[in-house]
Every structure is written in structure tokens, then in C-alpha cells.
Design a protein around this motif. Structure first.
Motif, PDB file in Angstrom:
ATOM      1  N   LYS A  39      -8.355   2.597   9.096  1.00 37.78           N
ATOM      2  CA  LYS A  39      -7.042   2.877   9.128  1.00 37.78           C
ATOM      3  C   LYS A  39      -6.560   3.846   7.555  1.00 37.78           C
ATOM      4  O   LYS A  39      -6.173   5.135   7.165  1.00 37.78           O
ATOM      5  CB  LYS A  39      -6.074   1.555   8.496  1.00 37.78           C
ATOM      6  N   ALA A  40      -7.081   3.471   6.519  1.00 38.72           N
ATOM      7  CA  ALA A  40      -7.395   4.151   5.261  1.00 38.72           C
ATOM      8  C   ALA A  40      -7.920   5.650   6.180  1.00 38.72           C
ATOM      9  O   ALA A  40      -7.507   6.948   5.260  1.00 38.72           O
ATOM     10  CB  ALA A  40      -8.474   3.723   3.973  1.00 38.72           C
ATOM     11  N   ARG A  99       1.485   2.211  -3.112  1.00 41.66           N
ATOM     12  CA  ARG A  99       0.468   1.907  -4.031  1.00 41.66           C
ATOM     13  C   ARG A  99       0.142   1.695  -5.462  1.00 41.66           C
ATOM     14  O   ARG A  99       1.493   1.272  -6.314  1.00 41.66           O
ATOM     15  CB  ARG A  99       0.330   3.606  -3.901  1.00 41.66           C
ATOM     16  N   LEU A 125       2.676   2.250   2.962  1.00 38.89           N
ATOM     17  CA  LEU A 125       2.349   2.426   1.932  1.00 38.89           C
ATOM     18  C   LEU A 125       3.958   2.895   1.493  1.00 38.89           C
ATOM     19  O   LEU A 125       3.865   3.228   0.154  1.00 38.89           O
ATOM     20  CB  LEU A 125       1.510   3.773   1.790  1.00 38.89           C
ATOM     21  N   TYR A 140      -5.378   7.735   7.701  1.00 38.27           N
ATOM     22  CA  TYR A 140      -4.209   7.732   6.455  1.00 38.27           C
ATOM     23  C   TYR A 140      -4.939   9.266   6.037  1.00 38.27           C
ATOM     24  O   TYR A 140      -4.038  10.538   5.985  1.00 38.27           O
ATOM     25  CB  TYR A 140      -4.077   7.012   5.375  1.00 38.27           C
ATOM     26  N   THR A 141      -5.420   9.337   5.915  1.00 39.41           N
ATOM     27  CA  THR A 141      -6.633  10.309   4.747  1.00 39.41           C
ATOM     28  C   THR A 141      -6.943  11.749   5.614  1.00 39.41           C
ATOM     29  O   THR A 141      -5.773  12.542   5.005  1.00 39.41           O
ATOM     30  CB  THR A 141      -7.724  10.301   4.454  1.00 39.41           C
ATOM     31  N   ARG A 191       5.692   8.529   7.854  1.00 37.67           N
ATOM     32  CA  ARG A 191       4.642   8.424   7.495  1.00 37.67           C
ATOM     33  C   ARG A 191       3.844   7.236   6.974  1.00 37.67           C
ATOM     34  O   ARG A 191       3.628   5.923   7.241  1.00 37.67           O
ATOM     35  CB  ARG A 191       4.017   9.637   7.380  1.00 37.67           C
ATOM     36  N   GLU A 192       4.723   7.720   5.094  1.00 38.13           N
ATOM     37  CA  GLU A 192       4.284   6.050   4.500  1.00 38.13           C
ATOM     38  C   GLU A 192       4.825   4.937   4.946  1.00 38.13           C
ATOM     39  O   GLU A 192       3.643   4.374   4.891  1.00 38.13           O
ATOM     40  CB  GLU A 192       4.840   6.535   3.404  1.00 38.13           C
ATOM     41  N   ALA A 226       4.644   3.618   8.372  1.00 38.61           N
ATOM     42  CA  ALA A 226       4.287   3.349   9.138  1.00 38.61           C
ATOM     43  C   ALA A 226       2.601   3.373   8.511  1.00 38.61           C
ATOM     44  O   ALA A 226       2.682   2.366   9.565  1.00 38.61           O
ATOM     45  CB  ALA A 226       3.124   4.609  10.089  1.00 38.61           C
ATOM     46  N   TYR A 227       2.137   3.453   7.903  1.00 35.01           N
ATOM     47  CA  TYR A 227       0.725   3.095   6.838  1.00 35.01           C
ATOM     48  C   TYR A 227       1.218   1.734   5.557  1.00 35.01           C
ATOM     49  O   TYR A 227      -0.120   1.667   5.080  1.00 35.01           O
ATOM     50  CB  TYR A 227       0.398   3.876   6.485  1.00 35.01           C
ATOM     51  N   GLU A 255      -6.691   2.378   0.129  1.00 40.60           N
ATOM     52  CA  GLU A 255      -5.984   1.897   1.408  1.00 40.60           C
ATOM     53  C   GLU A 255      -5.058   3.639   1.161  1.00 40.60           C
ATOM     54  O   GLU A 255      -4.605   3.691   2.287  1.00 40.60           O
ATOM     55  CB  GLU A 255      -4.865   0.942   1.618  1.00 40.60           C
ATOM     56  N   TYR A 256      -5.269   4.849   0.709  1.00 39.29           N
ATOM     57  CA  TYR A 256      -4.106   5.895   0.351  1.00 39.29           C
ATOM     58  C   TYR A 256      -5.078   7.337   0.053  1.00 39.29           C
ATOM     59  O   TYR A 256      -4.844   8.102   0.206  1.00 39.29           O
ATOM     60  CB  TYR A 256      -3.029   5.718  -0.518  1.00 39.29           C
TER      61      TYR A 256
END
Length: 401
Positions: free
Chosen positions: A28-29, A218, A110, A32-33, A104-105, A107-108, A359-360
Motif C-alpha cells: 500500500k505504501a 502522518r 492519511l 501511494y508513493t 487521495r489522502e 483514500a489512503y 505508510e506515506y
């Protein structure tokens, strides 16, 4: 030391830290990245498209002509045209910003912030930073009119001054508008941070906790400000995610490294040099880019109706310079890590904190990906450095924890 080093394996210790997250969390990270890398391109394309639209509609040219027909005051035309241009651009890119910085943040996982809260803050920030940009652009247009051959040289100097002023003003006047900053409360955490600050020449009354969870989930901290305004700020997310004393010392030691080594000034100097190169290229590329857009009515570089052309050039240059800007900040982050290890002596504390940032920021990118896109060293690299430091100091009872 040789016997201790043989027992402790930095590579195995690094792998153990990374294995604290399950494979699906790493996947997942990574998604996202990698998506964030693509966002650099899509955001640039959105900015270029909005600037092109402003130029082709001719709205800024018509506004400039209307003002000039009534009164010949270049500064007034610049004020009205640049202000209108910034406002229109801000509104046109708002949907994209909502996707990138909120949807998007969320959705993940964050951010927990609702859309209404995000929108109000986004509009407020657009207004504040729009006014700052307006002032800077008015100064640049004044320089272009008065020193058309060397405006880019003076303009870079003025931009550098703005960088430094923002480092001083933002922590005091801007950031408190969006978050509440409070001194770390009495207790073991504050005592440890104060002791670390006093040992390293950092003002012990500049350690604060802020409600970063309001906008983001975060695990983060930061250093900002200069000349008495500097402070180390820890997000409350750190403690919500169980930061222990070793983590606090490791993270705060890192942030103190930024302060003690004056990284903000070095970064401001580096960005000023980049602004010098960018403005020089704007001076040389303005008319070719204007021609490519097919826009009509823009009378030259000194015409504020041509501001979107400057925006297109700076956007493309900024995208191309991503590896350079990342390298500059990445070196500062590496230096802050070294400072933390040497002064806080918390390799495992810093490593535990770094795991919580995966995670981010995917932990193990390729070297090429790290060079091109990472403004921090990869988490895997940073943890390995912590473990190498620990191995090198195992027989020193005053250092590893």
C-alpha cells in the motif's frame, strides 16, 4: 567492539524493523508513493493547462487594456492583472487540489479531516500565499520595467529575501492560524527534550506539540523559523501512535539537527540560486513559449498579462529540477539523522519512528527512484544507517540505548 559487532548484525536488524509491517502495508505504501511520483507530472500538466487557458481566452489582456485606457499606471495594471490571474488560477486548480490533497489522502487513510474543513483551510491558504505571491510578482514586474536586462539577477535576490522572511514569519503568524501550538506539558517527555535542547544550544522553550491530527494522520515533526522564532514542533499524531521516550529523543534530536546546523538558511540559499537560474531562463524563453501558446495581445515580458507564460516556464523548470531539489533536502535530512545519532544516541528510537513513516513513503525504492523523487533518504537506508551506528558504538556504554 569486534566481539559485539559479530553478535549484532545491522542488516538483520534493519530487516527486522522493516518486517514489523506486513507485506500488504508495504504494498500500500509503495502504491501511494508511486502514485505521488505521477502526481508531480499531472500537477504540472494541470498548471500548464490552466495557464494556457488564461492566455488563450485573453481575459488578462482585456483587463490590462481596460485599465491602461483609463489611466497609464503600470503598477496599477500589474496589481489588477496579477491579482485577477492568481485568483482565477487558484479557483481553476481547486478541484485538482481537492483530489490530490484531500480525496487521495483520505483514500489512503492519511487524513481524517472532512471535506468542508479541508476546503476552508485550502481557501484561506490560497488567500494568504496568494497575497505573498502577488507582492513578489509586483516587485518582479517593477524590476523588469526598471532593469530589463538584469531584472533576473535582482529578482533572485528579492526572492531570497522572501524565502528568509517566510522562515521567520510563517511559524509566528501563519501556522497558528491553522493549528494550535502548545509547549510540551510538564513530565518525563518535556524533561528529556529540555535536557537535550540545553545540551545542544537549542532554546528549551521552543519545543511544542501541535494538533497535526486535525489535517493529517502522518507521524511527523518539523523545525521552522529563525532568529528567535525557531521551534521544534511535534504532531500529536506521534503520541497517538505510541511514541516512547527513545522515539521522542530520536525524532527531536533530528529536528534539533536542522536548527543547530542552520539547514533552513542553507536551503534558502540553495533555492535562491535556483531562482537565479530560473529567472534567467524565463528572460530567455519568454517569447518562444509565448509563441508556442498561440496567445495574442501580450506585449512583452513587462506585460502582467503575460504572467501565465512565466508560470508555464517555472512549472516546467520546477518539474525538471525535481531531482536537484530532492538531493538538496535529502542531504539536509541525512545530516539531521547524523546529528540525532551523535547527540541523542537513540538509534533504535529513531528507527522505530522511521518505521511509522513508511505508510506515506515506501521504504525500499530503487536507487534511481530515490535519486529522482525522494526528498528524504529512503526509510530502509535511514534505518540501516541507524543500525550501522549502533553496531559501531556497542562497546561504548555512554552511547547506544
Amino acid at each position: 567492539m569486534a566481539h559485539s559487532a559479530a553478535i549484532f548484525d545491522p542488516a538483520a536488524a534493519t530487516a527486522a524493523y522493516l518486517a514489523q509491517l506486513p507485506p500488504e502495508a508495504h504494498a500500500k505504501a509503495q502504491a501511494y508513493t508511486h502514485g505521488g511520483h505521477w502526481l508531480l507530472l499531472w500537477s504540472a500538466l494541470v498548471s500548464v493547462a490552466v495557464a494556457w487557458l488564461l492566455l488563450r481566452t485573453g481575459v488578462l489582456v482585456r483587463l490590462r487594456r481596460r485599465i491602461a485606457s483609463r489611466r497609464r499606471r503600470p503598477w496599477l495594471a500589474a496589481l489588477a492583472v496579477v491579482g485577477a490571474g492568481l485568483a482565477i488560477e487558484s479557483l481553476l486548480v481547486l478541484p485538482w487540489n481537492a483530489y490530490e490533497h484531500w480525496w487521495r489522502e483520505r483514500a489512503y487513510g492519511l487524513t481524517s479531516q472532512g471535506f468542508r474543513g479541508w476546503l476552508l483551510e485550502a481557501l484561506a491558504k490560497d488567500l494568504i500565499y496568494g497575497l505573498i505571491t502577488l507582492a513578489l510578482m509586483l516587485g518582479l514586474y517593477a524590476l523588469i520595467r526598471r532593469a530589463p536586462k538584469r531584472w533576473w539577477l535582482w529578482g533572485a535576490g528579492a526572492t531570497g529575501v522572501v524565502f528568509v522572511l517566510m522562515l521567520v514569519v510563517a511559524p509566528v503568524l501563519i501556522q497558528p492560524l491553522f493549528n494550535t501550538f502548545k509547549p510540551a506539558p510538564p513530565g518525563p517527555v518535556r524533561d528529556a527534550v529540555v535536557a537535550l535542547a540545553q545540551a545542544n544550544g537549542v532554546p528549551s522553550d521552543k519545543i511544542v506539540i501541535f494538533n497535526g491530527s486535525k489535517q493529517s494522520n502522518r507521524y511527523t515533526a518539523n523545525v521552522s523559523g529563525l532568529f528567535g522564532t525557531a521551534r521544534v514542533a511535534m504532531s500529536d499524531v506521534m503520541f497517538a501512535k505510541g511514541a516512547d521516550m527513545a522515539e521522542v529523543r530520536g525524532v527531536v534530536g533530528h529536528e534539533m539537527g536542522h536548527y543547530v546546523h542552520r539547514h533552513t538558511l542553507w536551503l534558502a540559499g540553495a533555492y535562491t540560486l535556483m531562482a537565479l537560474a530560473a529567472f534567467f531562463l524565463v528572460d530567455k524563453l519568454f517569447f518562444p513559449v509565448l509563441h508556442l501558446t498561440g496567445a495574442e495581445g501580450v506585449e512583452g515580458l513587462a506585460d502582467p498579462a503575460g504572467m501565465p507564460v512565466i508560470g508555464i516556464i517555472l512549472t516546467v523548470l520546477g518539474l525538471l529540477a525535481t531531482p536537484l531539489t530532492c538531493a538538496i533536502t535529502r542531504e539536509a535530512e541525512s545530516d539531521a539523522d547524523r546529528f540525532s545519532l551523535e547527540r541523542a544516541h537513540e538509534p533504535d528510537g529513531l528507527a522505530k519512528a522511521l518505521v511509522k513513516t513508511i505508510e506515506y513513503r515506501a521504504a525500499t525504492p530503487s536507487k534511481l527512484e530515490e535519486v529522482l523523487f525522494y526528498d528524504h533518504p529512503a526509510v530502509g537506508v535511514r534505518i540501516r544507517r541507524c543500525m550501522d551506528w549502533k553496531a559501531a558504538h556497542l562497546d561504548d556504554p555512554a552511547k547506544p540505548r
